[in-house]
Scaffold this active site. Sequence first.
Site, PDB file in Angstrom:
ATOM      1  N   HIS A 113      39.608  29.755  42.462  1.00 30.64           N
ATOM      2  CA  HIS A 113      38.858  29.801  43.347  1.00 30.64           C
ATOM      3  C   HIS A 113      37.859  28.818  43.507  1.00 30.64           C
ATOM      4  O   HIS A 113      37.264  28.249  42.409  1.00 30.64           O
ATOM      5  CB  HIS A 113      38.283  31.059  43.602  1.00 30.64           C
ATOM      6  CG  HIS A 113      37.354  31.311  44.710  1.00 30.64           C
ATOM      7  ND1 HIS A 113      37.785  31.253  46.121  1.00 30.64           N
ATOM      8  CD2 HIS A 113      35.919  31.740  44.944  1.00 30.64           C
ATOM      9  CE1 HIS A 113      36.882  31.761  46.868  1.00 30.64           C
ATOM     10  NE2 HIS A 113      35.687  32.049  46.226  1.00 30.64           N
ATOM     11  N   GLY A 137      34.292  28.597  44.177  1.00 32.62           N
ATOM     12  CA  GLY A 137      32.991  29.362  44.599  1.00 32.62           C
ATOM     13  C   GLY A 137      31.798  28.379  45.044  1.00 32.62           C
ATOM     14  O   GLY A 137      31.856  27.104  45.142  1.00 32.62           O
ATOM     15  N   SER A 138      30.656  29.014  45.237  1.00 35.86           N
ATOM     16  CA  SER A 138      29.717  28.281  45.970  1.00 35.86           C
ATOM     17  C   SER A 138      28.777  27.900  44.696  1.00 35.86           C
ATOM     18  O   SER A 138      28.273  26.716  44.996  1.00 35.86           O
ATOM     19  CB  SER A 138      28.629  29.618  46.386  1.00 35.86           C
ATOM     20  OG  SER A 138      28.243  30.479  45.732  1.00 35.86           O
ATOM     21  N   CYS A 139      28.795  28.071  43.541  1.00 40.14           N
ATOM     22  CA  CYS A 139      28.283  27.615  42.502  1.00 40.14           C
ATOM     23  C   CYS A 139      29.096  26.372  41.851  1.00 40.14           C
ATOM     24  O   CYS A 139      28.428  25.711  41.075  1.00 40.14           O
ATOM     25  CB  CYS A 139      27.669  28.533  41.542  1.00 40.14           C
ATOM     26  SG  CYS A 139      26.373  29.760  41.980  1.00 40.14           S
ATOM     27  N   GLY A 140      30.387  26.720  41.785  1.00 35.03           N
ATOM     28  CA  GLY A 140      31.526  25.684  41.079  1.00 35.03           C
ATOM     29  C   GLY A 140      32.557  26.680  41.231  1.00 35.03           C
ATOM     30  O   GLY A 140      32.977  27.529  41.714  1.00 35.03           O
ATOM     31  N   LYS A 188      33.627  30.799  34.956  1.00 40.61           N
ATOM     32  CA  LYS A 188      32.719  29.874  36.210  1.00 40.61           C
ATOM     33  C   LYS A 188      32.036  28.891  35.799  1.00 40.61           C
ATOM     34  O   LYS A 188      31.482  29.029  34.634  1.00 40.61           O
ATOM     35  CB  LYS A 188      31.829  31.133  36.735  1.00 40.61           C
ATOM     36  CG  LYS A 188      32.713  32.416  37.327  1.00 40.61           C
ATOM     37  CD  LYS A 188      31.544  33.056  38.077  1.00 40.61           C
ATOM     38  CE  LYS A 188      32.329  34.448  39.108  1.00 40.61           C
ATOM     39  NZ  LYS A 188      31.255  35.212  39.648  1.00 40.61           N
ATOM     40  N   ASP A 208      27.286  45.311  48.753  1.00 38.13           N
ATOM     41  CA  ASP A 208      28.652  44.900  49.673  1.00 38.13           C
ATOM     42  C   ASP A 208      29.878  45.456  48.966  1.00 38.13           C
ATOM     43  O   ASP A 208      30.657  45.111  48.481  1.00 38.13           O
ATOM     44  CB  ASP A 208      28.490  43.496  49.329  1.00 38.13           C
ATOM     45  CG  ASP A 208      29.571  42.843  50.055  1.00 38.13           C
ATOM     46  OD1 ASP A 208      30.102  43.411  51.086  1.00 38.13           O
ATOM     47  OD2 ASP A 208      29.988  41.766  49.805  1.00 38.13           O
TER      48      ASP A 208
END
Length: 427
Positions: free
Chosen positions: A126, A128-131, A152, A256
Site C-alpha cells: 500500500h 499510505g499518506s505517511c509513506g 510502515k 471509524d
Amino acid sequence: MREKRGTARVLLECSLNDKMCLVQGEQYAVVIVPTLLVGAFLVLLAVILWLFIRGQRSQRQRPRLQGVASMPVSRGQTRKAAEPTGKVVMPLTETSVESFLRATTPSLAKLQVPRDQVSEVLEQIHKGSCGNIYRTTMITGDPPKPKSVVLKALKEPAGLQEVQYFMGRIQFHQYLGKHQNLVHLEGCCTERLPLYMLLEDVAQGNLLSFLWTCRRDVMTMDGLLYDLTEKQVYHIGKQVLLALEFLQDKQLFHGDVAARNILIQKDLTAKLCGLGLAYEVHAQGAFSATRTVPLKWLAPERLLLRTAGFKGDIWSFGILLYEMVTLGAPPYPEVPPTSILQYLQRGKIMQRPSSCTHTMYNIMKSCWRWSEDSRPSPEELCSRIEAAAKTADDKAVLQVPELVVPELYAAVAGISVESLSYCYSIL
C-alpha cells in the site's frame, strides 16, 4: 413715518444679523463634528491595540505544549489531568530532526529493533499518506526465527512535523499496549532516518474483502473458510466490541468502525485497525481538518458536527453488523451519501435485510437510536450478542448471489476506489 422707517431698519438689521449668526454656526459645526469623530476613532483604535497587546502578552506567559489542544469533552468522556506515560508530548525546544530523534528515541528503547534484523526484501502492499507500507520479515525470539511483519516507512525527505507525527503514532501504540483484538506494534527503528514502524501482520486481509470473497463459490483458500453463518457474525462482532471496550477504558474512541478497518485471521479472530482518528484526538484534542470519514458510517451527532464520543462508535457498530450480514453491501444503498443526514432526520433507518434475523435486527436498531444516551454500551451489547449467539444458526451459510463491482460500491458507499485497494490481500 420716521418711526416706521426706523422700525423697518432695525428689523432689517436684526434679520441680517440672524443670518450671519446662522452661517457662522454652520461653519463651526462643519469643523467641530469631524474633529470629534476623528478623536473618537483614535481613542477606540488605541483601546483595541491595548487589548491586543495585552492578549499577546498573556498568551506568551501561558505555558503550552505543541500538538496538544483543548478538547471538547463529550458526556461520559473525561480526560485525566495528569498522565505521565499516556500523552504524546512533542518538545518545543527541538529545532532539527536529528535533535528531536535524540530526545525521543530513549523512551522507545524497549521497542527498538536492530535494522540488520529486518529483511531488505520488501513487498509493497500500500502507498499510505505517511509513506509506503510493506510486508517483510524480521528476526525475533530465542532461538532466532523469522516473523512476518508489516513495515510502515516514513517517506523521505521528511521534515520535523512529519517526523513528530510518525514518532507520535509509535508512542501512541506504546501507550495502548497489547490487546488480542487490536493490531499491535512489534517494534520500531527510530534512532536515525529512515524511520520504520513494525506492526503485526494479519495476512488474511480486511473483513470487507473477506465478505466479498464469501459471495463467491469458494469453500476454502489457504486454509481459511469462506463461508459465514449468523453465529460467526456474532463471533466477529463480539471481538470488535471487546476492542472498543478496551479503547473506552483508556478514554478513547475509534471514530471509524467499519469492515474495511477490521483485519481477519484464519480462525476468524478479528483485529480492529485504523486508529488514526483515535491518535489525533488523544494527541491533539480534535480531528485534523484533512481527516475524513465516509458519511454513511457516522452517527447523527458526527454528521451535525457535534462533539464525538464513545456512543458514536456504537452507531457505527450497528452499520458493521449490516455489512457482515449482507456480505459487504454498502449501507443505505438507496440514499446518496450527501443526503444521509436528511434521511436520518426524518426518523428513518435501514430496513431489515432478508438474510438478517429479527434478533440481530433488533440489536442493530438499538445501536441506531438518535439519542446517544439511549444507545447501549459495549458491555451491554456484548451480553446481548452472547445471548443471541446461543440460539443462532451455525449451519446455514449467508448467501448473496451478486458479486461486488468496486467502482459501483465506492459510488454508493461514498468512498474512494483507491481506499478499497488497501488490503493485505486475500482476493
